[in-house]
Write a protein that holds these residues in place. Structure first.
Motif, PDB file in Angstrom:
ATOM      1  N   ASP A 294      69.009 -17.655  68.288  1.00  0.00           N
ATOM      2  CA  ASP A 294      70.146 -16.462  68.172  1.00  0.00           C
ATOM      3  C   ASP A 294      69.753 -15.769  66.798  1.00  0.00           C
ATOM      4  OD1 ASP A 294      71.888 -19.178  68.929  1.00  0.00           O
ATOM      5  OD2 ASP A 294      72.705 -17.556  69.774  1.00  0.00           O
ATOM      6  N   PHE A 296      71.688 -13.677  63.730  1.00  0.00           N
ATOM      7  CA  PHE A 296      72.764 -13.753  63.068  1.00  0.00           C
ATOM      8  C   PHE A 296      73.545 -12.239  62.737  1.00  0.00           C
ATOM      9  CE2 PHE A 296      71.327 -17.887  61.881  1.00  0.00           C
ATOM     10  CZ  PHE A 296      72.483 -18.797  62.312  1.00  0.00           C
ATOM     11  N   GLY A 322      76.706 -17.517  71.598  1.00  0.00           N
ATOM     12  CA  GLY A 322      77.377 -16.352  72.130  1.00  0.00           C
ATOM     13  C   GLY A 322      76.656 -15.066  71.641  1.00  0.00           C
ATOM     14  N   THR A 323      75.326 -14.910  71.836  1.00  0.00           N
ATOM     15  CA  THR A 323      74.551 -13.716  71.575  1.00  0.00           C
ATOM     16  C   THR A 323      73.655 -13.435  72.658  1.00  0.00           C
ATOM     17  OG1 THR A 323      72.606 -15.006  70.559  1.00  0.00           O
ATOM     18  CG2 THR A 323      74.456 -14.487  68.866  1.00  0.00           C
ATOM     19  N   ASP A 349      79.057 -22.275  71.543  1.00  0.00           N
ATOM     20  CA  ASP A 349      79.035 -21.605  70.250  1.00  0.00           C
ATOM     21  C   ASP A 349      80.072 -21.829  69.465  1.00  0.00           C
ATOM     22  OD1 ASP A 349      78.714 -20.045  67.868  1.00  0.00           O
ATOM     23  OD2 ASP A 349      77.498 -18.722  69.223  1.00  0.00           O
ATOM     24  N   TYR A 351      81.104 -20.791  66.464  1.00  0.00           N
ATOM     25  CA  TYR A 351      81.409 -19.831  65.707  1.00  0.00           C
ATOM     26  C   TYR A 351      81.668 -18.515  66.024  1.00  0.00           C
ATOM     27  CZ  TYR A 351      78.925 -23.231  62.588  1.00  0.00           C
ATOM     28  OH  TYR A 351      78.466 -24.166  61.900  1.00  0.00           O
ATOM     29  N   ARG A 352      81.250 -18.138  67.483  1.00  0.00           N
ATOM     30  CA  ARG A 352      81.539 -17.107  67.975  1.00  0.00           C
ATOM     31  C   ARG A 352      82.174 -17.257  69.253  1.00  0.00           C
ATOM     32  NH1 ARG A 352      75.477 -15.427  66.196  1.00  0.00           N
ATOM     33  NH2 ARG A 352      75.327 -17.534  66.580  1.00  0.00           N
ATOM     34  N   ASP A 353      83.199 -16.359  69.795  1.00  0.00           N
ATOM     35  CA  ASP A 353      83.730 -16.664  71.089  1.00  0.00           C
ATOM     36  C   ASP A 353      83.266 -15.404  71.927  1.00  0.00           C
ATOM     37  OD1 ASP A 353      85.539 -17.409  72.987  1.00  0.00           O
ATOM     38  OD2 ASP A 353      87.379 -16.340  72.153  1.00  0.00           O
ATOM     39  N   THR A 354      82.208 -15.315  71.907  1.00  0.00           N
ATOM     40  CA  THR A 354      81.634 -14.290  72.958  1.00  0.00           C
ATOM     41  C   THR A 354      80.572 -14.867  74.045  1.00  0.00           C
ATOM     42  OG1 THR A 354      79.776 -13.922  71.288  1.00  0.00           O
ATOM     43  CG2 THR A 354      81.710 -12.519  71.199  1.00  0.00           C
ATOM     44  N   SER A 413      78.091 -18.264  79.593  1.00  0.00           N
ATOM     45  CA  SER A 413      76.691 -17.832  79.277  1.00  0.00           C
ATOM     46  C   SER A 413      75.908 -17.685  80.389  1.00  0.00           C
ATOM     47  CB  SER A 413      75.902 -18.704  78.350  1.00  0.00           C
ATOM     48  OG  SER A 413      76.637 -18.910  77.158  1.00  0.00           O
TER      49      SER A 413
END
Length: 483
Positions: A294, A296, A322-323, A349, A351-354, A413
């Motif tokens: 990933d 950042f 989430g990247t 992930d 840290y990221r909710d994507t 994902s």
């Protein structure tokens, strides 16, 4: 007013002298700005410092006082003397603690002719991520070269950075050359097999870390026995790695025994960022050999890896949270008795909710000889970051061997446009592979073109000498827990 010829010549001479003096003053003022970022790289005039001669680095001494002295000295060099200069590590063994740090460096060459060996301190220092300090960390820097010197460099008072070998002129003999060594002394952290892992998990230092750094060349090195990740390159831009060997092992086994695998998480090269080119690198380790990670800051994109010789957990994209990762190519490579081979993995992930996206990935002309577990794995990360090795994170290492172990795809994902072309898997010892996604988000556009799995092994591969493939294996094992 009449001015005679002599007076006129005198006035012209005075004007010329004034202009010349002003030019000198302006030149001196400009010359005192050592951080001039507009200076073209071809005109860098660097002073060569010698770590021992100029800064009183102490070789061949493992005392605590020397470890502290050498570590502080190296950090001070990176802080005060690195930009627009070069540092030479002479052909001796220098001992350090982890914690060498430099930032905001411009135009720096590090020539390693000897060995930098790192030792575990009695008290581990942590950084602002509450992680052990890496052995060497360079961040927010531009134009960094780490290499081994040719003998001619000893005769030069001024060193200028240059690519001595162009990428279209392959150095097939790089393994026979004198190369500098970064030694993480990993057995200090691996400890008694499996017990050492339970004691520390991943609370171990990485060997060489670069963060938010651009225009980087790493070449002609041996990196051995990292406590954790060997080379961790985060959010780099315009990076090249070549003619380098990486090794992390505990035995002389021709493969990856449980004793060797107890050196968990000793990744070879983890990289995120943009515009990455790695070629002619050999890696023998106990986790991901090369892993695209990933970013950042944005996306990890535009990376080419070719002529890689690897044995560990393979050539990897992941684990990705989430990247987005796109436009990655692995080609013309050989995986020898690797544990996993071609490996793509998503994780949850925290840290990221994507959603995560991995797309436009090509594995081409890759040969696998006797992969021990999975030749091809495209799915969730099969890993445990826990004292319990069967803990699913998100796919258990014990799956599918143990009936209670679980392995699920990642709902949010997506894999898209994945191509495997001209892949040969000879005599797999386990399953040829796994392809696994969540039912709600299946893989889109996956192509297997001339992917062949066979128990037949050509004699040219069966009789190969692994030490001619993995030059790092010529480094002797220095693990007291294995004697």
């Amino acid at each position: 007013m009449y001015v005679d010829a002599a007076t006129k010549r005198f006035q012209i001479l005075i004007q010329f002298f004034c202009l010349f003096s002003l030019s000198c003053i302006l030149h001196c003022v400009k010359g005192n700005h050592n951080d001039d970022t507009n200076a073209p790289s071809s005109s860098w005039h660097r002073h060569r410092y010698d770590f021992e001669v100029d800064f009183h680095g102490i070789p061949n001494d493992e005392s605590a006082a020397t470890l502290e002295h050498n570590t502080k000295t190296f950090s001070d060099i990176l802080k005060y003397n690195a930009s627009n200069n070069a540092l030479l590590i002479p052909d001796e063994i220098f001992h350090f603690y982890p914690g060498i740090y430099g930032s905001n460096i411009l135009n720096f060459d590090l020539f390693i002719n000897g060995t930098l060996r790192f030792h575990r301190p009695k008290v581990t220092k942590v950084n602002h991520w509450d992680r052990p300090e890496p052995c060497i960390l360079i961040e927010d820097s531009v134009n960094i070269t780490i290499t081994s010197p040719e003998p001619a460099y000893y005769n030069e008072q001024i060193i200028q950075a240059q690519d001595t070998i162009h990428d279209n002129q392959i150095d097939y003999d790089y393994g026979s050359r004198k190369r500098g060594i970064l030694d993480g002394h990993g057995s200090d952290y691996w400890g008694v097999p499996f017990i050492g892992y339970v004691q520390l998990i991943e609370f171990r230092p990485d060997l060489l870390v670069m963060n938010r750094t651009s225009n980087v060349l790493i070449e002609y090195l041996i990196l051995r026995d990292s406590g954790l990740y060997t080379m961790y390159l985060l959010d780099v831009d315009n990076l090249k790695v070549r003619y380098t060997s990486i090794v992390a092992r505990r035995t002389n086994d021709d493969g990856h025994s449980l004793l060797d695998l107890s050196a968990f998480n000793t990744d070879g090269i983890d990289v995120s960022g943009n515009n990455v080119y790695m070629h002619d690198v050999d890696i023998w380790n106990q986790d991901d050999c090369i892993a695209v990670k990933d970013s950042f800051l944005a996306e990890s994109t535009n990376m080419l890896f070719e002529r890689i010789t690897a044995s560990g957990l393979g050539l990897v994209v992941g684990s990705i949270g989430g990247t987005t990762v796109r436009n990655i190519t692995f080609r013309d490579s050989f995986l020898y008795k690797t544990y996993k081979g071609i490996y793509m993995k998503f994780r949850h992930d925290e840290y990221r909710d994507t959603p995560g996206l991995v797309e436009n990935i090509l594995f081409e002309n890759i040969t696998l000889y006797e992969p021990e577990q999975w030749g091809i794995w495209i799915g969730p990360a099969q890993q445990s970051i826990n004292a319990n090795p069967c803990h699913a994170n998100p796919c258990s290492l014990c799956w599918p061997t143990l009936p209670f172990a679980t392995c699920d795809g990642i709902e949010q994902s997506q894999y898209r446009n994945i191509t495997l072309r001209d892949i040969k898997i000879y005599h797999p010892l386990g399953s040829p592979g796994v392809i696994l996604a969540d039912d709600s988000n299946p893989i889109q556009d996956i192509v297997f073109d001339n992917v062949v799995v066979t128990n037949y092994v050509p004699s040219s591969i069966k009789n190969i000498d692994r030490r001619r493939l993995f030059f790092g294996l010529n480094e002797h094992i220095q693990d007291p827990y294995m004697h």
